[in-house]
Design an enzyme around this catalytic site. Structure first.
Site, PDB file in Angstrom:
ATOM      1  N   LYS A 150       4.232  24.533  -1.409  1.00  0.00           N
ATOM      2  CA  LYS A 150       5.681  24.511  -1.621  1.00  0.00           C
ATOM      3  C   LYS A 150       6.010  25.253  -2.911  1.00  0.00           C
ATOM      4  O   LYS A 150       5.555  24.869  -3.992  1.00  0.00           O
ATOM      5  CB  LYS A 150       6.194  23.065  -1.702  1.00  0.00           C
ATOM      6  CG  LYS A 150       7.693  22.973  -1.972  1.00  0.00           C
ATOM      7  CD  LYS A 150       8.145  21.538  -2.072  1.00  0.00           C
ATOM      8  CE  LYS A 150       9.604  21.472  -2.497  1.00  0.00           C
ATOM      9  NZ  LYS A 150      10.078  20.096  -2.725  1.00  0.00           N
ATOM     10  N   VAL A 204       8.104   8.621   4.429  1.00  0.00           N
ATOM     11  CA  VAL A 204       8.879   9.837   4.691  1.00  0.00           C
ATOM     12  C   VAL A 204       8.786  10.855   3.553  1.00  0.00           C
ATOM     13  O   VAL A 204       9.296  11.949   3.663  1.00  0.00           O
ATOM     14  CB  VAL A 204      10.378   9.521   4.962  1.00  0.00           C
ATOM     15  CG1 VAL A 204      10.521   8.651   6.185  1.00  0.00           C
ATOM     16  CG2 VAL A 204      11.012   8.851   3.748  1.00  0.00           C
ATOM     17  N   VAL A 209       2.273 -11.605   2.161  1.00  0.00           N
ATOM     18  CA  VAL A 209       2.584 -12.575   1.108  1.00  0.00           C
ATOM     19  C   VAL A 209       3.603 -13.574   1.645  1.00  0.00           C
ATOM     20  O   VAL A 209       4.701 -13.215   2.080  1.00  0.00           O
ATOM     21  CB  VAL A 209       3.132 -11.869  -0.142  1.00  0.00           C
ATOM     22  CG1 VAL A 209       3.527 -12.898  -1.203  1.00  0.00           C
ATOM     23  CG2 VAL A 209       2.099 -10.898  -0.704  1.00  0.00           C
ATOM     24  N   ALA A 241       7.440  15.929   0.706  1.00  0.00           N
ATOM     25  CA  ALA A 241       7.559  17.092  -0.170  1.00  0.00           C
ATOM     26  C   ALA A 241       7.440  16.635  -1.613  1.00  0.00           C
ATOM     27  O   ALA A 241       7.905  15.560  -1.978  1.00  0.00           O
ATOM     28  CB  ALA A 241       8.900  17.795   0.053  1.00  0.00           C
ATOM     29  N   GLY A 252       0.831  -1.202   0.000  1.00  0.00           N
ATOM     30  CA  GLY A 252       0.000   0.000   0.000  1.00  0.00           C
ATOM     31  C   GLY A 252       0.860   1.244   0.000  1.00  0.00           C
ATOM     32  O   GLY A 252       1.681   1.447  -0.886  1.00  0.00           O
ATOM     33  N   GLY A 253       0.687   2.083   1.021  1.00  0.00           N
ATOM     34  CA  GLY A 253       1.448   3.323   1.090  1.00  0.00           C
ATOM     35  C   GLY A 253       1.157   4.213  -0.104  1.00  0.00           C
ATOM     36  O   GLY A 253       0.221   3.984  -0.881  1.00  0.00           O
ATOM     37  N   THR A 254       1.991   5.226  -0.274  1.00  0.00           N
ATOM     38  CA  THR A 254       1.793   6.161  -1.385  1.00  0.00           C
ATOM     39  C   THR A 254       1.907   5.463  -2.734  1.00  0.00           C
ATOM     40  O   THR A 254       1.093   5.698  -3.637  1.00  0.00           O
ATOM     41  CB  THR A 254       2.827   7.300  -1.298  1.00  0.00           C
ATOM     42  OG1 THR A 254       2.660   7.993  -0.061  1.00  0.00           O
ATOM     43  CG2 THR A 254       2.642   8.287  -2.435  1.00  0.00           C
ATOM     44  N   ILE A 299       8.014  10.873  -4.757  1.00  0.00           N
ATOM     45  CA  ILE A 299       6.607  10.693  -5.115  1.00  0.00           C
ATOM     46  C   ILE A 299       6.413  10.907  -6.614  1.00  0.00           C
ATOM     47  O   ILE A 299       5.591  10.235  -7.246  1.00  0.00           O
ATOM     48  CB  ILE A 299       5.720  11.620  -4.266  1.00  0.00           C
ATOM     49  CG1 ILE A 299       5.735  11.133  -2.800  1.00  0.00           C
ATOM     50  CG2 ILE A 299       4.294  11.672  -4.792  1.00  0.00           C
ATOM     51  CD1 ILE A 299       5.006  12.027  -1.831  1.00  0.00           C
TER      52      ILE A 299
END
Length: 496
Positions: free
Chosen positions: A78, A47, A183, A50, A13-15, A344
């Site tokens: 930003k 983490v 998994v 930005a 998952g996560g971003t 990102i």
């Protein structure tokens, strides 16, 4: 015979996982089903707080309301990054998302500025940059003007964990299936070597046609199962660890990231609505963990809200970011330190690339080859931009900075530096994430002053040049008096 791609399985998952799910579901749509498997126990690195301006395109494609997004992720605006102590100690420069001056055919603005410098017009290039001027004054608003000279490109700082939660809600509303679990095994087709299914710890089985590996540094599918291999770039970018810790928010929220160089690396300061994000990226060959811990905690501007968490990494990239029917996105695909907030964006560009080359009628070798070629080029171009910050320095206070200054660098970067140093010429390579204005700001900020400028800049009589530079500067400064502070903007824009 090729298998139609009817089901996409995202591991992690996560971003990375939820951004991949969101864009695929929104753009590719009902022709596929998407299942994301993640474990609450594993969590995510979280983490990346930005971003850079292309993140706004993702939100627009997804139809996300900006005010809601800012509220839900505790985001701030930003306008760029302030680099402190990078060339020498006690000096700073700004890498803004904007551009100084205005565009001219065949001759970039900085050539006119350079000629003005030689004529005694001692004005910093950044005085012609609206992003920088707004950042310096702590101001922001969306400027509605048809004049390109007043464009104010921006991105966000946000809480990465809240962003993943926000995207998860979005995805589940669109029909993405989430499965909780770890998994345990990965089953491969004995003939093709393609991943066929995942066996979970609880005994459940998940089958799919295309698998997206968002399992982080581990690279559960792309590396642990397929053994794709890794290109190690730590000889160019030796920082291999980071400590991250949140701290209390400031009374005044800066609309930019701060990047502060220390003796063996650099520190980030990222302002959010509810707290500050802080971290220290450093080379374990030049600093002990204890020294890094002390450096970080002694350089916080507000009270720490916990103990720093350690992150270990190796800069580089997977040799194939698409291997067989597995596409690695996020940390599983490689790692470039967050010096220019590209983590990102690399997730975003990877999934957009996959959408462009989506193999709905089955995996095609030519599409895989093109995907990997574009991914490799993107990583290499960002790598060179990061090396530039480190290599061109005049610090003499530590072995780290001396080593960075004397190391061999990629030929592609050496050529770019030499070309600019001679006559100020900058050329954006195909699909380079960073525009000429970005390379310009970092080159100048790191102390590379071109010896000459383009002869087109001589076409203006001196009085006309002076008049033009004055007019552009005045136009760039004019909006400042009417803009609200960054905090005032957030309070007004985000209110329910």
């Amino acid at each position: 015979m090729k298998n139609l791609i009817k089901k996409v399985v995202i591991v992690g998952g996560g971003t990375a996982g939820w951004m991949s799910a969101a864009l695929l579901q929104k753009v590719v749509g009902p022709s596929i089903t998407i299942e994301l498997v993640e474990s609450e126990e594993i969590g995510s690195v979280g983490v990346g707080e930005a971003t850079i301006p292309p993140i706004r395109h993702v939100n627009q494609v997804l139809g996300i309301d900006e005010a809601e997004f800012l509220r839900e992720t505790k985001a701030t605006i930003k306008l760029g990054i302030q680099f402190e102590n990078w060339r020498v100690q006690n000096e700073h420069y700004f890498h803004s998302f904007g551009a100084a001056g205005k565009s001219f055919a065949f001759c970039q603005f900085h050539h006119f500025w350079k000629r003005g410098q030689q004529l005694g017009i001692d004005t910093s290039l950044w005085e012609y940059d609206l992003n920088y001027l707004c950042a310096r004054e702590g101001k922001f608003a969306q400027i509605k003007s048809k004049d390109a000279i007043l464009e104010l490109p921006y991105a966000y700082h946000f809480d990465a964990s809240l962003y993943a939660v926000y995207l998860r809600k979005y995805c589940e509303k669109l029909g993405v299936k989430r499965t909780e679990g770890k998994v345990e095994q990965i089953s491969l087709n004995k003939d093709s070597g393609f991943v066929e299914s995942l066996i979970l710890q609880d005994g459940g089985t998940i089958t799919g046609d295309l698998f997206i590996d968002c399992s982080g540094f581990k690279g559960l599918l792309i590396q642990e199962k397929l053994g794709t291999g890794y290109d190690d770039w730590s000889h160019w970018l030796p920082c291999d660890r980071a400590l991250a810790v949140p701290s209390e928010r400031f009374d005044k929220t800066l609309p930019y990231t701060r990047s502060i160089a220390h003796s063996a690396g650099w520190q980030w300061r990222i302002p959010l609505q509810h707290r500050n994000g802080n971290g220290l990226v450093y080379s374990s060959s030049h600093s002990t963990d204890e020294q890094a811990h002390a450096t970080l905690l002694s350089n916080l501007d507000s009270k720490a809200l916990g103990e720093p968490k350690m992150l270990r990494f190796k800069t580089g990239r997977r040799r194939k970011q698409w291997d067989r029917n597995v596409v690695a996105i996020g940390l599983s695909s490689g790692f470039l330190e967050p010096l220019e907030s590209t983590s990102i964006h690399l997730i975003q560009s990877a999934i957009v690339r996959l959408i462009h080359l989506f193999p709905h009628k089955g995996i095609d070798d030519s599409a895989v080859k093109e995907y990997n070629m574009q991914s490799k080029l993107e990583f290499e171009q960002i790598r060179d931009f990061l090396i530039l910050h480190y290599h061109v320095n005049e610090r003499t206070d530590s072995d780290f900075w001396r080593d960075m200054r004397t190391m061999d660098i990629p030929d592609s970067l050496a050529h770019k530096i030499q070309l600019f140093a001679q006559n100020g010429k900058l050329f954006r390579e195909q699909n380079d994430l960073f525009l000429e204005s970005s390379w310009l700001q970092v080159m100048l900020g790191q102390g590379i002053i071109p010896k000459d400028y383009h002869p087109i800049a001589n076409n203006l009589p001196e009085h006309k040049l002076r008049e033009m530079l004055t007019n552009i500067k005045n136009i760039k400064h004019e909006p400042l008096s009417s803009l609200p502070s960054h905090d005032e903007f957030l309070q007004q824009f985000c209110k329910v």
